[in-house]
Structure formats: structure tokens, C-alpha cells
Design a protein around this motif. Structure first.
Motif: not given
Lengths: 80, 287
Positions: A21-24, A49
Motif C-alpha cells: 500500500s505504501l511502495l506499490n 500502520d
């Protein structure tokens, strides 16, 4: 990149989702967070998170020394 | 030049509209030069833009100030109100009135850009031209491409703003990263982390950024009729140039200046960028 050696645990899979979700990117358990494009600020966001998802305090020093999903999963297991 | 340089400016304090003390800087006054107000990023002190000020002061009476309550531990009755966008626009108004200006050119850099936009919209007669440099417009995913840094800021700042305890916990980690040499970036990038080392400063920064996110920049951009220069760099890893392009498309009279620079080209006083800004205001960058 090495092949995923073993199947991920439920904790590791949840961590993989948070990293994605953060780094794709879909991270392996031994990938370094910073090699995948994370910065110090991204790491902070990820830690927030993770703490919200698991209700445990992340060992920040341990993570920054070995910034992998495997390390995080181990410290989360110890904190529960 | 990759190090911070001290700007040749006088420092003074003034009391802003709500009693908060502002640390203000101005270059040596010259009645022949037009006034230029520079809205700094909320994260940094004036030292970050020393090279830019030295260059711009050849043609302008440069005036700038540090974001309230982030870099100095002053008191505020209601922190959310004190750290609002409105309060920061009020600081710009206080500075403008303190120096008894009738008109001034205006630059907003990074998170100073949305503050400059709102001030320009509210006072169209004060600012005949506006330059926005590497602006942080807090566009959302889906509006345009964002950098990793922008995605991080959108996510972590509301958490930091929600509770001072959250800010303290994040700050503790930043102190560890600083002290263990694990923070990444050059001197300019590291300078922008200054408020992150102290929980209260970080919480206040979070409150302001959260308010900037809430307001956004595109709606107010549509209200601005004066000519605007929108400058951005393709190598900027802090604020994606796509948000500058998008913002520029909302302004009625915008010129886009896009080069291969990074987020700190302005801080380094890079010659082409400085010449473009000065030329846009109708002045020669070399005085």
C-alpha cells in the motif's frame, strides 16, 4: 532477486499488504524496505500502520538494522 | 553548491495579528528596488534559502519570515487555530502591513506556495505577480502523479496532527535516525527535518499541513487573475512536477517553467531559475 524460500505466515502476508500500500510493490520477506524505494519518512508511515494493525510497539532500531518483513514479523510475534 | 549559506539579512521580530511573535528577515533596504515577499516552507528556517536571497536581493528588497510556532517554542491558546492556513496567511498580511507596503511581488516555495496562493486570492491589489516554486499543493492520488514523499506526507501528517503523543512517538524515531546517521539526504533535505526532532514542533507542523491538505490548492488557484509563474523541476523527488502542471492549468494567467532541477534548485540560487523568476517580475537577476 532470490525466489521466495518458504510460504509467508499470516503476519508476513499482512505486512506485505501494508508495504504494498505504501511502495506499490509486492515484497519478499527478505527484501530491504529501502531497496524497494522506501525513505525514512515512508518507514515511519509504515511503522505507524503496523502498530495500528497489530497493536504492538515496533522495535524501530531492529527494523532499521534489518529492514525486512521477516524482521518485522519476528518482533511483532515477540511483542504479542 | 550543496551546502546551506547564511543570507545577508537583518533579523527582527514582529507581533502578528493574533499576538504570536514572528521572526522576520529583510535584505538591506534600497528605495529603488521593489519589495519581494518570500513565503518559506513550513519545515525550514531562512538558512535554507540563503543563496536564493543573496541573488534576489540584487534586484529586490527581499522580506521573509519563518513559519510561526514551528521553529520557536512560543505559546498558543488553541494550537489548531494558531497553526491554521488562515493564521499563516494572517502572518503574511502582518508582514505586509508592518513594512507599510502598497504592493509587493510574491514567491511561495514548497509549502509556502499554498499560503502565497491564498494570500494572492484575498489581496489581488497587493500582489501584481506571483511566483510558485516547487509548490506543495497536496494534490491527492488520482488527481496527478505523486512522489513517494507526497504520499507519505498525505498519510502521516494527519496522524501527527491528531495527537501530540503521536507526534512525540514519530519524533523519537527521527531523533534515533538522526543520531545513528540513518537519515537520508543532502544538507538541504536534512535541514527540512528540523521540526521532526521535537514532538511539539512536529505536532504544530502536522496541524498546519493537515489544514493545507483540507483546503487544497486547486480551488483557490481558479480565483487568481494576476500573472503567475509556476516553476518546477523534473528531478524533484519531494513534490512531483505533475502537481505544478495541474495547478498551473487552474490559474488564469500562468507561465510554466519546467527544468531538470530538483526540489532544492531554489535554495542553491541556481542561475537559470533565479533569472527566470527575476525576469518574470520584470527585473534583471544580476541587478
Amino acid at each position: 532477486m532470490s525466489a521466495e524460500p518458504i510460504e509467508k505466515s499470516a503476519v508476513e502476508q499482512r505486512l506485505t499488504d501494508i508495504w504494498k500500500s505504501l511502495l506499490n510493490v509486492e515484497a519478499r520477506s527478505d527484501d530491504s524496505f529501502f531497496d524497494l524505494g522506501g525513505s525514512s519518512l515512508t518507514a515511519l508511515t509504515m511503522i505507524v500502520d503496523v502498530q495500528a494493525a497489530f497493536g504492538v510497539e515496533v522495535d524501530v532500531q531492529a527494523f532499521f538494522e534489518t529492514p525486512t518483513i521477516a524482521t518485522l514479523a519476528r518482533t511483532i510475534g515477540e511483542g504479542r | 553548491m550543496n551546502e546551506l549559506t547564511a543570507a545577508a539579512m537583518d533579523e527582527l521580530w514582529l507581533e502578528s495579528h493574533d499576538g504570536v511573535a514572528l521572526r522576520v528577515y529583510r535584505s538591506a533596504p534600497d528605495p529603488a528596488k521593489p519589495a519581494l515577499l518570500v513565503v518559506l516552507p513550513a519545515t525550514t528556517t531562512v538558512a535554507l534559502i540563503g543563496a536564493a536571497v543573496d541573488r534576489l536581493a540584487r534586484s529586490f528588497n527581499v522580506i521573509t519570515w519563518e513559519t510561526r510556532l514551528v521553529h520557536d517554542p512560543g505559546a498558543a491558546d488553541d494550537e489548531a487555530t494558531a497553526m491554521s492556513l488562515r493564521a499563516n496567511v494572517g502572518d503574511l498580511e502582518s508582514v505586509f502591513r508592518y513594512f507599510e507596503l502598497s504592493r509587493a511581488y510574491l514567491i511561495g516555495y514548497c509549502t509556502g506556495a499554498p499560503v502565497a496562493l491564498h494570500a494572492a486570492a484575498q489581496h489581488p491589489g497587493w500582489f501584481p505577480k506571483l511566483a510558485l516554486v516547487a509548490g506543495s499543493y497536496f494534490t491527492q492520488p488520482g488527481e496527478c502523479e505523486l512522489t513517494q514523499h507526497e504520499r507519505d506526507i498525505l498519510k502521516i501528517m494527519p496522524h501527527i496532527a491528531a495527537d501530540e503523543k503521536n507526534a512525540a512517538a514519530v519524533s523519537k524515531t527521527f531523533v534515533y535516525l538522526r543520531d545513528s546517521g540513518k537519515l537520508q539526504g543532502d544538507a538541504f533535505a536534512l535541514a527540512t527535518y528540523r521540526p521532526f526532532y521535537e514532538g511539539r514542533s512536529l505536532h504544530r507542523l502536522g496541524l498546519l499541513v493537515e489544514d493545507l491538505i483540507r483546503h487544497g490548492s486547486r480551488p483557490v488557484a481558479r480565483e487568481i487573475a494576476v500573472p503567475a509563474l509556476v516553476a518546477a523541476g523534473r528531478d524533484d523527488t519531494q513534490t512531483h512536477y505533475a502537481s505544478s502542471v495541474l495547478l498551473g492549468s487552474e490559474l488564469r494567467a500562468a507561465e510554466l517553467y519546467l527544468d531538470d532541477g530538483d526540489h532544492y534548485a531554489f535554495c542553491r540560487g541556481e542561475a537559470l531559475l533565479m533569472a527566470r523568476i527575476a525576469g518574470f517580475f520584470g527585473e534583471d537577476a544580476d541587478g
